[in-house]
Scaffold this active site. Structure first.
Site, PDB file in Angstrom:
ATOM      1  N   TYR A 170      34.774  41.545  36.733  1.00  0.00           N
ATOM      2  CA  TYR A 170      34.946  40.091  36.599  1.00  0.00           C
ATOM      3  C   TYR A 170      33.590  39.379  36.520  1.00  0.00           C
ATOM      4  O   TYR A 170      33.431  38.272  37.015  1.00  0.00           O
ATOM      5  CB  TYR A 170      35.810  39.534  37.739  1.00  0.00           C
ATOM      6  CG  TYR A 170      37.129  40.267  37.862  1.00  0.00           C
ATOM      7  CD1 TYR A 170      38.118  40.098  36.915  1.00  0.00           C
ATOM      8  CD2 TYR A 170      37.366  41.171  38.906  1.00  0.00           C
ATOM      9  CE1 TYR A 170      39.325  40.792  36.997  1.00  0.00           C
ATOM     10  CE2 TYR A 170      38.566  41.872  38.993  1.00  0.00           C
ATOM     11  CZ  TYR A 170      39.536  41.673  38.032  1.00  0.00           C
ATOM     12  OH  TYR A 170      40.721  42.362  38.109  1.00  0.00           O
ATOM     13  N   GLY A 209      41.420  47.838  38.656  1.00  0.00           N
ATOM     14  CA  GLY A 209      40.345  47.227  37.876  1.00  0.00           C
ATOM     15  C   GLY A 209      39.051  47.279  38.660  1.00  0.00           C
ATOM     16  O   GLY A 209      38.210  48.163  38.478  1.00  0.00           O
ATOM     17  N   TYR A 257      34.936  31.323  43.807  1.00  0.00           N
ATOM     18  CA  TYR A 257      35.592  31.905  44.999  1.00  0.00           C
ATOM     19  C   TYR A 257      34.682  31.890  46.210  1.00  0.00           C
ATOM     20  O   TYR A 257      35.043  32.432  47.249  1.00  0.00           O
ATOM     21  CB  TYR A 257      35.984  33.368  44.754  1.00  0.00           C
ATOM     22  CG  TYR A 257      36.700  33.654  43.463  1.00  0.00           C
ATOM     23  CD1 TYR A 257      37.915  33.032  43.152  1.00  0.00           C
ATOM     24  CD2 TYR A 257      36.188  34.570  42.553  1.00  0.00           C
ATOM     25  CE1 TYR A 257      38.571  33.315  41.963  1.00  0.00           C
ATOM     26  CE2 TYR A 257      36.848  34.858  41.365  1.00  0.00           C
ATOM     27  CZ  TYR A 257      38.027  34.223  41.079  1.00  0.00           C
ATOM     28  OH  TYR A 257      38.670  34.519  39.908  1.00  0.00           O
ATOM     29  N   CYS A 268      23.581  22.431  35.269  1.00  0.00           N
ATOM     30  CA  CYS A 268      23.602  21.100  35.875  1.00  0.00           C
ATOM     31  C   CYS A 268      24.803  20.893  36.802  1.00  0.00           C
ATOM     32  O   CYS A 268      25.566  19.949  36.635  1.00  0.00           O
ATOM     33  CB  CYS A 268      23.650  20.085  34.752  1.00  0.00           C
ATOM     34  SG  CYS A 268      24.863  20.579  33.511  1.00  0.00           S
ATOM     35  N   GLU A 269      25.023  21.817  37.706  1.00  0.00           N
ATOM     36  CA  GLU A 269      26.132  21.668  38.652  1.00  0.00           C
ATOM     37  C   GLU A 269      25.681  22.192  40.005  1.00  0.00           C
ATOM     38  O   GLU A 269      25.019  23.238  40.082  1.00  0.00           O
ATOM     39  CB  GLU A 269      27.338  22.513  38.221  1.00  0.00           C
ATOM     40  CG  GLU A 269      27.887  22.118  36.892  1.00  0.00           C
ATOM     41  CD  GLU A 269      29.406  22.186  36.847  1.00  0.00           C
ATOM     42  OE1 GLU A 269      30.055  22.142  37.901  1.00  0.00           O
ATOM     43  OE2 GLU A 269      29.915  22.274  35.724  1.00  0.00           O
ATOM     44  N   GLU A 317      47.300  50.171  38.138  1.00  0.00           N
ATOM     45  CA  GLU A 317      46.453  49.313  37.288  1.00  0.00           C
ATOM     46  C   GLU A 317      45.167  48.906  38.014  1.00  0.00           C
ATOM     47  O   GLU A 317      44.909  47.724  38.209  1.00  0.00           O
ATOM     48  CB  GLU A 317      47.229  48.042  36.907  1.00  0.00           C
ATOM     49  CG  GLU A 317      48.543  48.283  36.189  1.00  0.00           C
ATOM     50  CD  GLU A 317      49.366  46.998  36.016  1.00  0.00           C
ATOM     51  OE1 GLU A 317      48.977  45.942  36.551  1.00  0.00           O
ATOM     52  OE2 GLU A 317      50.398  47.053  35.339  1.00  0.00           O
ATOM     53  N   GLY A 362      44.526  46.083  42.600  1.00  0.00           N
ATOM     54  CA  GLY A 362      44.262  45.268  43.784  1.00  0.00           C
ATOM     55  C   GLY A 362      43.393  45.877  44.855  1.00  0.00           C
ATOM     56  O   GLY A 362      42.968  45.175  45.781  1.00  0.00           O
TER      57      GLY A 362
END
Ligand code: LLP
Length: 417
Positions: free
Chosen positions: A371, A275, A316, A342-343, A273, A239
């Site tokens: 990510y 990341g 996000y 196309c968005e 942990e 985190g």
């Protein structure tokens, strides 16, 4: 030291000019710096060297085998959330007794795989999961090492989609019912209850929520002691945030000092942990400008990388700095950097102040090592892009760009249609 730097207005990764890689590999591609990955791991690990600890890199942030191998060589364990991540971890050479398995939805086949592999522990998130692990372990005539993931109900003050330690989130067992959970678990014949686990969210930029969560967890550990349940492993998840823009997250050593003082007096092995903090700023995404266009309201820079390659800005509204690979010193424009999909949500950056880049120019999307590739998809039948690693003056493609044939691999047209 930063391993993505301009030398004479040209962006380098370590000692390789990025334009040279683009020429050889084509665009878009993810680019990782070996030296940065190594340094990030050693800074993090050293921060905890005073205590008995095991850093288990959280694979989901970046599962490229070359990235995993660097951490494995540096002495890391691995935090996994799927059978696929276990497979990758083993392929990269991680020792099973350094692998922890988290996640709310472990399937029976995945549990079997992890049990047979002999992992360090399962971080269990519900009593039903515990029941299934017990059954599977019985069927395999094994004992499953288990930690219970508790939800400490603290606000990590991060994006709501990546906050996980609040009651309203699906994760863990709430700290008040956890005692009952432990009493239940300790009776299970094929469960070896060794730990307690929590993970409160991602991209945290303060130490306070970590300390608050640990306070709650600590109280539970003492209550467990009172009823004769001795915990040997305390897993505090990941985190720790990074700088994407102007955030000032705690340095690993500040984070470590806060954690170490919070757990003072507990006789446990600390499992971590991390990341993003290890890989986020060790990777960038390189794209090419295809076109420019403008209307009354806006200027657009259209690139060959889109939301399927880097999803974070779209889902996000995450900020990633975008820089030209070659600085020409032209006046800056304000533009949305958008992809070919196309968005409307297909953007890498909005209202970005950038040099007057033109078709053919290369762009670097910064802080994309975590990510990035792992959340990419084949949406719009776009091939997954290449991943490249640089070490000093060398570079190598560590994941080939997919081909059109790869896109249809495994698909078939049944005879009945
Ligand atoms: N442990 C557990 C149980 C986790 O769920 C996570 C991340 C980590 C460790 C690693 O957290 P980190 O140190 O990377 O913050 N896709 C989002 C992030 C989702 C994080 C999910 N869990 C993003 O792009 O920001």
């Amino acid at each position: 030291m930063n391993h993505f730097e301009y030398i004479n207005n040209e962006l380098y990764c370590e000692n390789v000019p990025i334009a040279k890689i683009a020429e050889k590999v084509g665009t878009p591609f993810y680019l990782y710096s070996h030296a940065t990955l190594k340094r990030h791991f050693s800074v993090f690990k050293d921060a905890f060297k005073k205590i008995d600890s095991l850093v288990c890199y959280s694979a989901k942030a970046n599962t490229n085998l070359a990235v995993l191998k660097i951490f494995e060589q540096a002495g890391s364990g691995l935090d996994i959330v799927s059978g696929g991540e276990l497979f990758r971890g083993l392929k990269a050479g991680f020792s099973p007794d350094r692998i922890v398995y988290s996640g709310v939805g472990k399937r029976a086949d995945e549990i079997d795989y992890a049990l047979k592999t002999g992992i360090l522990m399962f971080n269990v998130e519900s009593l039903e999961e515990l029941e299934l692990i017990n059954q599977r372990a019985e069927a395999l005539n094994l004992k499953a090492p288990v930690a219970i993931r508790v939800n400490p109900d603290v606000d990590p003050k991060t994006h709501p989609y990546i906050s996980t330690g609040l009651k309203k989130n699906k994760f863990g067992i709430d700290v008040n019912s956890a005692l009952e959970g432990y009493k239940y678990a300790v009776e299970k014949k094929h469960i070896n209850l060794i730990g307690i686990d929590c993970h409160i969210g991602s991209q945290l930029t303060e130490v306070r929520p970590f300390a608050d969560a640990l306070e709650n967890v600590k109280k539970l550990i003492y209550k467990l002691k009172d009823i004769g349940i001795a915990i040997t492993h305390l897993d505090i998840g990941g985190g720790l945030g990074i700088t994407y823009d102007d955030e000032v997250p705690p340095q690993p050593v500040e984070y470590a000092d806060a954690v170490i003082s919070s757990i003072n007096g507990l006789d446990v092995k600390l499992v971590l942990e991390p990341g993003r903090v290890l890989v986020g700023n060790a990777g960038i995404l390189i794209a090419k400008v295809l076109y420019r266009k403008r209307n009354d309201l806006k200027e657009f820079v259209i690139t060959d990388a889109g939301m399927n390659d880097l999803l974070r800005p779209s889902i996000y509204k995450a900020f990633h700095a975008v820089e030209p690979v070659i600085r020409k010193g032209t006046e800056k424009i304000t533009a949305d950097i958008v992809g070919p999909i196309c968005e409307t949500g297909d953007f890498l950056a909005t209202d970005c102040h950038i040099e007057d880049v033109r078709g053919g120019d290369l762009l670097a999307v910064m802080s994309a090592g975590a990510y990035g590739f792992t959340m990419s998809s084949n949406y719009c039948s776009r091939v997954r892009i290449a991943e490249v690693m640089v070490k000093d003056a060398e570079f190598q493609v560590v994941n080939q760009r997919q081909t059109y044939e790869d896109l249809v691999k495994g698909e078939s047209i049944p005879a009945f249609i």
